[in-house]
Design an enzyme around this catalytic site. Sequence first.
Site, PDB file in Angstrom:
ATOM      1  CG  ASN A   9      -1.743   1.221   1.370  1.00 50.47           C
ATOM      2  OD1 ASN A   9      -1.901   1.975   0.402  1.00 50.47           O
ATOM      3  ND2 ASN A   9      -2.301   1.453   2.548  1.00 50.47           N
ATOM      4  CD1 TRP A  10       3.838   0.988  -2.750  1.00 48.70           C
ATOM      5  CD2 TRP A  10       3.828   2.053  -4.721  1.00 48.70           C
ATOM      6  NE1 TRP A  10       4.628   0.271  -3.625  1.00 48.70           N
ATOM      7  CE2 TRP A  10       4.633   0.895  -4.843  1.00 48.70           C
ATOM      8  CE3 TRP A  10       3.668   2.872  -5.838  1.00 48.70           C
ATOM      9  CZ2 TRP A  10       5.280   0.562  -6.023  1.00 48.70           C
ATOM     10  CZ3 TRP A  10       4.315   2.539  -7.023  1.00 48.70           C
ATOM     11  CH2 TRP A  10       5.111   1.400  -7.110  1.00 48.70           C
ATOM     12  CE  LYS A  11      -0.090   3.622   4.715  1.00 53.15           C
ATOM     13  NZ  LYS A  11      -0.213   3.885   6.125  1.00 53.15           N
ATOM     14  CG  HIS A 102      -6.058   2.134   4.956  1.00 57.26           C
ATOM     15  ND1 HIS A 102      -5.660   3.139   5.803  1.00 57.26           N
ATOM     16  CD2 HIS A 102      -5.022   1.268   4.860  1.00 57.26           C
ATOM     17  CE1 HIS A 102      -4.419   2.889   6.198  1.00 57.26           C
ATOM     18  NE2 HIS A 102      -4.006   1.763   5.641  1.00 57.26           N
ATOM     19  CD  GLU A 171      -3.488  -1.661   8.027  1.00 56.40           C
ATOM     20  OE1 GLU A 171      -2.464  -2.054   7.453  1.00 56.40           O
ATOM     21  OE2 GLU A 171      -4.315  -0.926   7.492  1.00 56.40           O
ATOM     22  CB  SER A 211       4.492  -1.111  12.495  1.00 54.50           C
ATOM     23  OG  SER A 211       4.129   0.231  12.757  1.00 54.50           O
ATOM     24  N   GLY A 232       2.655  -0.848   4.502  1.00 54.50           N
ATOM     25  CA  GLY A 232       2.534   0.553   4.096  1.00 54.50           C
ATOM     26  C   GLY A 232       3.902   1.168   3.878  1.00 54.50           C
ATOM     27  N   GLY A 233       4.391   1.888   4.897  1.00 57.75           N
ATOM     28  CA  GLY A 233       5.647   2.632   4.782  1.00 57.75           C
ATOM     29  C   GLY A 233       6.802   1.845   4.164  1.00 57.75           C
TER      30      GLY A 233
HETATM   31  P1  PGA Z   1       2.386   0.735   7.828  1.00 60.77           P
HETATM   32  O1  PGA Z   1       1.010   0.993   7.091  1.00 60.77           O
HETATM   33  O2  PGA Z   1       2.930  -0.564   7.315  1.00 60.77           O
HETATM   34  O3  PGA Z   1       3.252   1.914   7.411  1.00 60.77           O
HETATM   35  O4  PGA Z   1       2.116   0.709   9.277  1.00 60.77           O
HETATM   36  C1  PGA Z   1       0.111  -0.033   6.870  1.00 60.77           C
HETATM   37  C2  PGA Z   1      -1.139   0.561   6.295  1.00 60.77           C
HETATM   38  O5  PGA Z   1      -1.538   1.645   6.736  1.00 60.77           O
HETATM   39  O6  PGA Z   1      -1.752  -0.021   5.404  1.00 60.77           O
END
Ligand code: PGA
Length: 249
Positions: A9-11, A102, A171, A211, A232-233
Amino acid sequence: MNKKYVVANWKALPESWAEAQGILDSISEYFDASPSGNTSLIVCPPFVFIEEAAKLLDTSSLSRNAELGAQDIALSDQPGQTGEISGAMLEKLNVRYVIIGHSERRWKLGESDEVTNQKLKMTLQHNLTPIVCIGERTREGDYHKFITDQVAGTFAGLSADEIGKCLVTYEPVWAISTNPGAKPDTPADALEALTVIRPLVPDSLLLYGGSITQNNAHDFLSMPEFSGVLVGGASVRKEEFVEILRAAE
Ligand code: PGA
């Protein structure tokens, strides 16, 4: 080990297509060198890169292991929705998955369970696979009830068959890296949350998100209860992301 899903998930990153291409090239090199076929990668770029990403996936060895997901979907296919991207458009771009519910959409953009439910139905209507995010904001208080209510609202009106088509991602909001004080859940505590979630979605594959890094990916990916992770990150840090893919093998 069973096949594992890794959702990237590149956001709202990266800022340029050149950087996005760099991430995809690294992934492609990784799969070329270790083609075990155990991992199913779902890349969810921001909408601006979806068309280019679709072309790249189509014309490279990535097509063996990777498919495309969107981070959101419009509430309907009607044209009067400024700024939205419809399911009909996503289908034409070879998108196969959509992230639904999300927590950044639920809590930062105020999307209710009703809106989430409508988007989930749109996703299924277009024969796309929903990646449905579920999770409490805090473990304080009766978080089992919070999850139960959120699942009921999110999946309202769906048949068991339809729910079974979803990749349901546990999540916890407090574990998402962009939230202040975030820390990953532990496998043991995540399992405890599954005692509530699993009976509510008995036929769905379950993923964990929050995370995930190269340090903890294997802990979650080696659990038989989880069929994968949502990242995500770390999914835009290309060297680290390749290590996460390695942990899925
Ligand atoms: P994160 O994000 O891995 O940076 O915690 C996960 C997400 O929000 O989908």
